[in-house]
Design an enzyme around this catalytic site. Structure first.
Site, short mmCIF file in Angstrom:
data_model
loop_
_atom_site.label_atom_id
_atom_site.label_comp_id
_atom_site.label_asym_id
_atom_site.label_seq_id
_atom_site.Cartn_x
_atom_site.Cartn_y
_atom_site.Cartn_z
CG HIS A 1 -1.68 1.22 1.47
ND1 HIS A 1 -2.56 1.81 0.59
CD2 HIS A 1 -1.62 2.05 2.54
CE1 HIS A 1 -3.01 2.94 1.12
NE2 HIS A 1 -2.45 3.11 2.30
CD GLU B 1 -3.77 5.80 12.57
OE1 GLU B 1 -3.42 6.93 12.93
OE2 GLU B 1 -4.88 5.30 12.82
CG ASP B 2 -1.71 1.57 10.59
OD1 ASP B 2 -2.58 1.78 11.45
OD2 ASP B 2 -1.88 1.77 9.39
#
Ligand code: MN
Length: 764
Positions: A80, A108-109
């Site tokens: 991605h 974020e992840d």
């Protein structure tokens, strides 16, 4: 904390797209590296002097941090961010921006913090990643407050650094492209959010290419059946459309070359499915009624060339609207620049032509991102900041401090749309109306009854005329009256902007003023009957014929027809012509069924006899009138023709697509009359046709043309030739031919001559 430890913590990622999984295979790693090298290659091409190390480094860090994470599709998560970085590179983003795209999900992840990014990559990339991270939950539509908060942040970022929002839009684009792996609920939520916020945002940034893709993808998930319907219909007619476009492109390409414009880029513009849907909804039309499905685009080097091309196009084709749209001298609010004009092909099919420079084209497709390409991507570009695109952002940025979150959300959404105004009812409900709407549109938008009883309007507490143009934020109070005999005025039909108000007004007039309309209709019909020299009795005596007419025209009764006539849905001339047509056809079929010689039946007596003029033309229901073939377009048997009643010299017959007769019809349609070619024009009868030939002067062209005409045993009555600059020759030939078929054959034959570039039938 070491990097290794961080990785083990990422087993339960917050991002809904991911599920835990094992490490990448060697092949996967190699494929990824190959893609990253491709990204670097593109970036290097756009920024030859920039250092590309940070892109590779960003990939290494992202790859390491996302290790073990997978997308819903089953692909490794790292795919991605790589795709996002690739799209950014293709949009001419600078290496910093590409690196930030690669890293946009790490904070974020994964366990990496923004401070880590800052330490590793410096503040520019860290600020971009931080911005994107903070926009993460922007569109959680169930939590209005939170959405408002995030939009507020988005606006701040647009004002501070638009690149954050560009990365966010690209992130969403890739997520939408891979939405099929999500469950239906998530698909619907993402699609709605994309359609409501991201697509309009892309539009405001002038990034139409992304906007269109986002819209089409959203529409596909929100209304799969509607999407497929349009797609199928488009496929069915694709072949015809493509043939048409190919043909036009060839003609235009040749004309541009002839006029010295050599490196124009020509393109048949594909229409996007969602924009077709919107057009169909807005205008309540079927797909086959939307004519700008056919469009071409011409891209040239300079502004001056744009206008030259416009001239060439207007020379080649008839113009549909007298005005063309010049968005070059008056750009759209989002910065869009181009010239649009709609013209008619020689077959009379309308199509749109868009003309722009390469720079305008890049701006139109990529919006602010195109500045990267043309301005070598500095962060604060003075010109960019001053451009109108940012005006609304600045205004929002300044106003947002004092507003409640929910109000801010409304303001933000309002500002995303430029073609609509948002206004308030006295109770504070928001209504959306087309730009340019009036209080009348507003009244009908609330309820037909309010519109029909409306006598005035207060805007923001002040009385305003009904023609007042509503502005976003206006609060409108409609004043109504219950007095009998009051109702909307016919003038309102000219004032209203929204299709909804128009159709409600029409309904009212048709229903409430029926008696008035019928009376008016009778008067109008009488007047036209007198002009045509027919009586009402003659025309309406035969019940069968009248019934057939009513049925064909969708009228329930004669009163219905008169209502429509008085109301303006149909003209008296049309009624008379259609009825006569039916009589003529019935008479014809009677003739063939019965004795051919038995001409004088009772029915025949009702309709005036027709006769064939010397030139083979029959004027509908007229006998022995003077018929002249119009010299401007010289119709020949086989051409579609129309008649125009002149004041002194009978009926002049034009080709149906002759622009002169069209213009005359616009001025006085009452003088148009139906004409047709007699079916048995004697083969010996000759018709004059003019042909214009453009050819290269090789010294032989004149002879070749004359020979070609001679070989077909066609008589030439005039022949003239003029040499232009560039060694070109313009020939004007007048010939005598029997019909359209012979003329078409001749034209085709002339076109095969090697030095001939163009053969046309001129219209003066
Ligand atoms: Mn992402």
């Amino acid at each position: 904390m070491t990097e290794e430890e961080k990785v083990t913590e990422t087993n339960t990622p917050e991002n809904e797209e991911m599920t835990p999984a094992e490490k990448l295979t060697r092949e996967e790693n190699e494929a990824n590296l190959k893609k990253v090298r491709e990204i670097i290659r593109i970036a290097k091409k756009n920024y030859p002097r920039a250092n590309m190390d940070r892109i590779m480094h960003a990939y290494e860090v992202a790859n390491h941090m996302h290790q073990g994470q997978k997308r819903k599709s089953g692909e490794p998560f790292i795919d991605h961010p790589i795709e996002v970085a690739l799209i950014l590179a293709e949009m001419h983003a600078a290496p910093d921006c590409i690196a930030a795209g690669m890293l946009h999900d790490v904070v974020e992840d994964t366990s990496l913090t923004i401070d880590d990014v800052q330490a590793e990559f410096g503040s520019t990339i860290a600020e971009l990643v931080d911005g994107v991270t903070k926009l993460k939950k922007i569109g959680d539509l169930t939590k209005e407050e939170q959405q408002a908060e995030n939009l507020r942040k988005m606006v701040m970022h647009i004002a501070e650094d638009p690149r954050v929002v560009v990365i966010k839009l690209v992130d969403r684009l890739h997520n939408m492209r891979t939405l099929q792996y999500m469950n239906t609920d998530q698909q619907m939520k993402k699609a709605r959010e994309t359609l409501e916020i991201y697509a309009p945002l892309a539009h405001r940034f002038g990034m139409s290419k992304i906007k269109w893709e986002l819209e089409d993808l959203s529409f596909k998930y929100l209304d799969p059946i509607g999407y497929e319907e349009i797609e199928q219909q488009l496929n069915m007619t694709r072949k015809n459309r493509e043939d048409f476009i190919t043909n036009i492109l060839a003609l235009v390409g040749a004309a541009l070359e002839e006029n010295g414009i050599h490196n124009a880029e020509l393109d048949g513009r594909p229409k996007h499915i969602y924009s077709i849907k919107r057009k169909m909804d807005q205008n309540k039309k079927r797909l086959d009624q939307i004519y700008d499905l056919l469009a071409i685009r011409i891209i040239v080097d300079t502004n001056a060339q744009c206008y030259s091309v416009l001239g060439i196009i207007h020379n080649m084709f008839n113009i549909v609207d007298k005005r063309f749209k010049d968005y070059i001298s008056r750009p759209k609010p989002n910065g869009y620049r181009s010239i649009h004009t709609t013209v008619l092909s020689s077959e009379g099919i309308p199509f749109e032509v868009q003309i722009r420079t390469h720079e305008m084209h890049a701006m139109a497709e990529m919006g602010i991102a195109a500045h990267w390409r043309y301005k070598e991507g500095t962060k604060k570009d003075a010109e960019l900041e001053e451009s109108e695109t940012y005006e609304w952002v600045k205004r929002l940025y300044e106003s947002q401090r004092d507003e409640e979150s929910s109000e801010f959300l409304e303001t933000f959404k309002m500002n995303l749309y430029t073609d609509e105004v948002f206004v308030y009812t006295p109770k504070g409900d928001v209504k959306v109306l087309p730009l340019g709407s009036t209080p009348i549109d507003f009244a009908y938008c609330i309820h037909s009854d309010i519109g029909n009883r409306m006598v005035g309007a207060k805007v923001n507490g002040e009385l305003k005329p009904l023609t007042y143009t509503l502005k976003t934020g206006d609060k409108i109070d409609i004043i109504t009256s219950n007095a009998p005999n009051r109702g909307p005025s016919r003038d309102w039909l000219k004032i209203v902007k929204s299709p909804e108000a128009r159709s409600k007004l029409r309904q009212w007039f048709k229903k409430e003023r029926k008696e008035e309309n019928i009376e008016l209709g009778k008067v109008m019909l009488d007047r036209e009957l007198k002009r045509q020299g027919v009586t009402y009795q003659e025309l309406f005596e035969d019940e069968e014929a009248v019934d057939e007419f009513l049925k064909r025209s969708n009228f329930g009764s004669v009163d219905d027809m008169l209502n429509a006539l008085g109301f303006g849905d149909i003209t008296a001339l049309k009624i008379i012509v259609r009825l006569k047509d039916i009589y003529a056809k019935r008479r014809q079929s009677n003739q063939t069924a019965e004795e051919p010689m038995n001409l004088k039946t009772a029915k025949d007596a009702k309709v005036k006899p027709e006769s064939v003029s010397d030139n083979g033309v029959i004027v509908q229901d007229m006998s022995n009138c003077l018929v002249k073939i119009a010299r401007c377009c010289n119709p020949v048997p086989g051409d579609m023709i129309v008649g125009y009643t002149t004041r002194t010299s009978g009926v002049s017959v034009h080709r149906a697509d002759c622009p002169n007769v069209k213009a005359m019809a616009e001025i006085d349609s009452g003088r148009m009359i139906q004409v047709r070619w007699a079916s048995d024009i004697p083969g010996s009868s000759k018709h004059t046709a003019e042909i214009k030939i453009e050819a290269i002067d090789d010294g032989q062209t004149l002879i070749k043309v004359a020979n070609a005409i001679n070989e077909m045993a066609i008589r030439m009555t005039s022949f003239s030739s003029k040499n232009s600059k560039d060694n070109y020759q313009n020939l004007d030939v007048t010939v005598e031919i029997t019909d359209r078929t012979q003329l078409d054959l001749l034209i085709r034959k002339l076109e095969t001559i090697d030095t001939v570039s163009k053969v046309i039938r001129p219209v003066r």
